[in-house]
Design an enzyme around this catalytic site. Structure first.
Site, PDB file in Angstrom:
ATOM      1  N   ASP A  73       0.754  -1.062  -0.039  1.00  0.00           N
ATOM      2  CA  ASP A  73       0.108  -0.080   0.122  1.00  0.00           C
ATOM      3  C   ASP A  73       0.866   1.222  -0.048  1.00  0.00           C
ATOM      4  OD1 ASP A  73       0.986  -0.088   2.706  1.00  0.00           O
ATOM      5  OD2 ASP A  73      -0.781  -0.188   3.416  1.00  0.00           O
ATOM      6  N   ARG A 108      14.347  25.741   5.734  1.00  0.00           N
ATOM      7  CA  ARG A 108      14.287  27.163   5.059  1.00  0.00           C
ATOM      8  C   ARG A 108      12.991  28.045   5.599  1.00  0.00           C
ATOM      9  NH1 ARG A 108      14.914  25.925  -1.025  1.00  0.00           N
ATOM     10  NH2 ARG A 108      14.187  23.832  -0.125  1.00  0.00           N
ATOM     11  N   LYS A 145      18.097  39.937  -2.802  1.00  0.00           N
ATOM     12  CA  LYS A 145      16.927  39.241  -3.527  1.00  0.00           C
ATOM     13  C   LYS A 145      15.727  39.045  -3.008  1.00  0.00           C
ATOM     14  CE  LYS A 145      16.394  34.761  -2.572  1.00  0.00           C
ATOM     15  NZ  LYS A 145      16.692  33.468  -2.452  1.00  0.00           N
ATOM     16  N   SER A 172      17.158  24.692  -5.141  1.00  0.00           N
ATOM     17  CA  SER A 172      15.851  23.787  -5.405  1.00  0.00           C
ATOM     18  C   SER A 172      15.380  23.888  -6.756  1.00  0.00           C
ATOM     19  CB  SER A 172      15.126  24.244  -4.295  1.00  0.00           C
ATOM     20  OG  SER A 172      13.798  23.591  -4.324  1.00  0.00           O
ATOM     21  N   THR A 213      17.173  31.059  -7.773  1.00  0.00           N
ATOM     22  CA  THR A 213      18.064  32.109  -6.927  1.00  0.00           C
ATOM     23  C   THR A 213      19.224  32.212  -7.911  1.00  0.00           C
ATOM     24  OG1 THR A 213      16.906  31.490  -5.107  1.00  0.00           O
ATOM     25  CG2 THR A 213      19.037  32.566  -4.903  1.00  0.00           C
TER      26      THR A 213
END
Ligand code: R5P
Length: 301
Positions: A37, A96, A191, A223, A227
């Site tokens: 499952d 983060r 940023k 990620s 950036t």
């Protein structure tokens, strides 16, 4: 050392084997499979009663699965009544989100660290936890292994007028420390991320003169790549020569690699805290082992 054993979790990416070899202690691989499952099954096949157990479990994607497995592994180890559990999480997910950026959000970093403490870890070792102060919530002994000295050998020789750049002001200290190791100047870009769309904007551009310089962008995590891609595009538009990227945890989802390459980046270096997506991989095992050795030197171990 004869009272110490390394347990390889379900997401170690070779680090458990290396730590076991460096410390010269045995390693037990957790038994693991996925049930029909979709639930995870783990088992520690050898007794670790009375031992100092070093559990290695990273939490790279699928993060939630690896986190659940971390908690299952902790309980399985505790069932043997070990002396201590030193938990090594080379990449610790969710850190983060270390504050409520918008009303109604959780402080995910705090939740992770409380859950790890409650699971019974006596000590915790990780790398680049976004904000080191987040680890206070863990409450027990924690150590942050520093990857910056290990990156130095991965920086190609012969760079021209190199400068270290943090792609946001939050990472300026990291850039400063790395620049000191390399003997170069450092700077950062201001940023901002749109909290709803996730899009990256450069708020105020650096006054640093990037013309004809080789730029080493350094960050903790990549990620989506937004950036570092924005930072790379910016320095390229300012006349930078070669642009290299170094980041500890290369999560790199979707078309991230292409996005970064299209922004003019020639190489991406990262640690093996996440299965490799970089063009240069630096082994994190030795720096993690040094932190473990620091913990083992404490009186209670
Ligand atoms: C943000 O503060 C972090 O240090 C990283 O810069 C960020 O998480 C990288 O994410 P992405 O690759 O999605 O832009």
């Amino acid at each position: 050392m004869d009272n110490i054993v390394v347990v390889r979790g379900t997401a170690s990416n070779g680090i458990a084997e290396e730590i076991s070899a460096i410390l010269n202690v045995p390693m037990i691989g957790a038994e693991y499979h996925i049930l029909a499952d979709g639930e995870s099954y783990v088992r520690i096949p050898e007794k670790v009663s009375g031992k100092i157990v070093i559990l290695v479990q990273s939490t790279y994607p699928p993060q939630d699965k690896h986190l659940i497995e971390l908690f299952l592994l902790m309980d399985a180890i505790k069932s043997y009544n070990p002396k201590k559990i030193i938990l090594i999480v080379p990449y610790l997910a969710y850190l983060r989100q270390n504050k409520r950026f918008k009303e109604g959000e959780p402080i995910s970093a705090d939740i992770m660290l409380k859950m790890i403490k409650n699971a019974g870890a006596d000590a915790l070792v990780t790398i680049e936890p976004h904000r080191p102060e987040s680890l206070v919530v863990f409450g027990g002994k924690s150590m942050i292994a520093d990857p910056l000295p290990a990156y130095v050998a991965a920086v190609p020789k012969g760079l021209k007028k190199a400068v270290v750049l943090s792609p946001d002001n939050g990472g300026l200290q990291r850039a400063e420390r790395f620049a000191k190791l390399l003997g170069t100047p450092f700077t950062s870009i201001d940023k901002e991320r749109d909290k709803t769309t996730g899009k990256i904007y450069i708020k105020s551009e650096s006054t640093f003169d990037f013309k004809n310089r080789d730029v080493i962008i350094i960050d903790d995590v990549i990620s989506t790549g937004g950036t570092v891609a924005q930072a790379a595009k910016f320095v390229k538009s300012e006349g930078a020569n070669k642009v290299l990227v170094i980041a500890a945890h290369l999560i790199m989802v979707g078309n991230c690699g292409k996005k970064i390459k299209n922004a003019g980046v020639s190489s991406i270096t990262g640690l093996n805290t996440v299965p490799s997506k970089g063009t240069r991989v630096v082994d994190a095992s030795r720096i993690l082992t040094e932190s473990i050795e620091g913990i083992l030197r404490l009186n209670e171990y």
